[in-house]
Design a protein around this motif. Structure first.
Motif, PDB file in Angstrom:
ATOM      1  N   ASN A   1      35.499  33.119  36.496  1.00 11.28           N
ATOM      2  CA  ASN A   1      35.699  31.788  35.907  1.00 11.28           C
ATOM      3  C   ASN A   1      36.651  30.932  36.742  1.00 11.28           C
ATOM      4  O   ASN A   1      37.527  30.249  36.218  1.00 11.28           O
ATOM      5  N   ASP A   2      36.504  31.029  38.055  1.00  8.42           N
ATOM      6  CA  ASP A   2      37.316  30.250  39.012  1.00  8.42           C
ATOM      7  C   ASP A   2      38.814  30.527  38.925  1.00  8.42           C
ATOM      8  O   ASP A   2      39.630  29.660  39.226  1.00  8.42           O
ATOM      9  N   LYS A   3      39.186  31.738  38.482  1.00 10.33           N
ATOM     10  CA  LYS A   3      40.603  32.125  38.420  1.00 10.33           C
ATOM     11  C   LYS A   3      40.761  33.570  38.877  1.00 10.33           C
ATOM     12  O   LYS A   3      39.874  34.401  38.681  1.00 10.33           O
ATOM     13  N   TRP A   4      41.922  33.860  39.443  1.00 12.71           N
ATOM     14  CA  TRP A   4      42.273  35.241  39.790  1.00 12.71           C
ATOM     15  C   TRP A   4      42.774  35.936  38.535  1.00 12.71           C
ATOM     16  O   TRP A   4      43.539  35.362  37.761  1.00 12.71           O
ATOM     17  N   ASP A   5      42.342  37.166  38.351  1.00 13.67           N
ATOM     18  CA  ASP A   5      42.619  37.898  37.123  1.00 13.67           C
ATOM     19  C   ASP A   5      42.741  39.378  37.468  1.00 13.67           C
ATOM     20  O   ASP A   5      42.414  39.803  38.578  1.00 13.67           O
ATOM     21  N   LEU A   6      43.202  40.143  36.509  1.00 12.89           N
ATOM     22  CA  LEU A   6      43.220  41.602  36.634  1.00 12.89           C
ATOM     23  C   LEU A   6      42.065  42.141  35.788  1.00 12.89           C
ATOM     24  O   LEU A   6      41.734  41.559  34.755  1.00 12.89           O
ATOM     25  N   PRO A   7      41.463  43.262  36.201  1.00 13.83           N
ATOM     26  CA  PRO A   7      40.343  43.808  35.433  1.00 13.83           C
ATOM     27  C   PRO A   7      40.777  44.296  34.048  1.00 13.83           C
ATOM     28  O   PRO A   7      41.813  44.939  33.908  1.00 13.83           O
TER      29      PRO A   7
END
Length: 193
Positions: free
Chosen positions: A89-95
């Motif tokens: 969703n156009d963002k950096w995230d953690l799994p």
């Protein structure tokens, strides 16, 4: 004090508040939570404080106000000390992801990291803080409660983004790249990183 995010704006659960400036204060017991969420989403209001009487009961009271979704996730380190990130969703995230069936939260966390990234050989090294955020699904607000774990792996194979979950990239990031990624991430993830 506890913090629940609506997007990147916090709802603070507390027993006392100083004078209002760029935030609003409501009584936890009688608050119209949908109204508060709309206010945070549609105005320049920066935060909301929900005030209750007993510190130890604040979170429990709040969690009764909306359906809860339980999830588990991982902050995974490799042998080089880099951290595993996903781009969704156009963002950096953690799994992370929802509990399935009767699995434990630890099993959920490991399964979700494996499914979303293709990384295996995961070992949990310690529990991290739990995060809370409000999201909307099928027209209803819900609270996602995510239990996070620090993990280690010596996996050096291919990283495989789980495209059906909207993940377009999986990367191992070092300190400099993490700092840059955090300029385009979620408030909950910034807390963990």
């Amino acid at each position: 004090m506890h913090t629940i995010y609506v997007g990147d704006k916090p709802i603070y659960l507390t027993t006392k508040v100083d004078k209002e400036t760029d935030f609003k204060v409501f009584l936890l017991k009688s608050v119209d939570l949908a109204k508060v969420i709309r206010m945070l989403n549609r105005t320049n209001l920066q935060a909301v404080y929900l005030v209750g009487k007993k510190e130890e009961k604040l979170l429990k009271q709040f969690l009764k106000k909306l359906p809860n979704v339980i999830a588990g996730g991982g902050k995974v380190y490799n042998d080089e000390g880099k951290v595993l990130f996903i781009y969704r969703n156009d963002k950096w995230d953690l799994p992370k992801g929802k509990v399935e069936g009767k699995e434990s939260i630890e099993e959920t966390s490991i399964r979700e990291v494996e499914e979303e990234t293709g990384v295996d050989g995961l070992k949990i090294t310690k529990a991290l803080q739990t995060t809370y955020h409000i999201f909307k699904r099928r027209g209803r607000y819900r609270i996602k409660i995510t239990y996070w774990f620090e993990m280690k792996t010596n996996y050096s194979g291919e990283l495989i983004p789980q495209e059906k979950e909207g993940i377009t990239k999986v990367k191992w990031l070092g300190k400099k790249k993490i700092k840059k990624a955090m300029t385009n991430s979620y408030a909950n993830i910034k807390l963990l990183v």
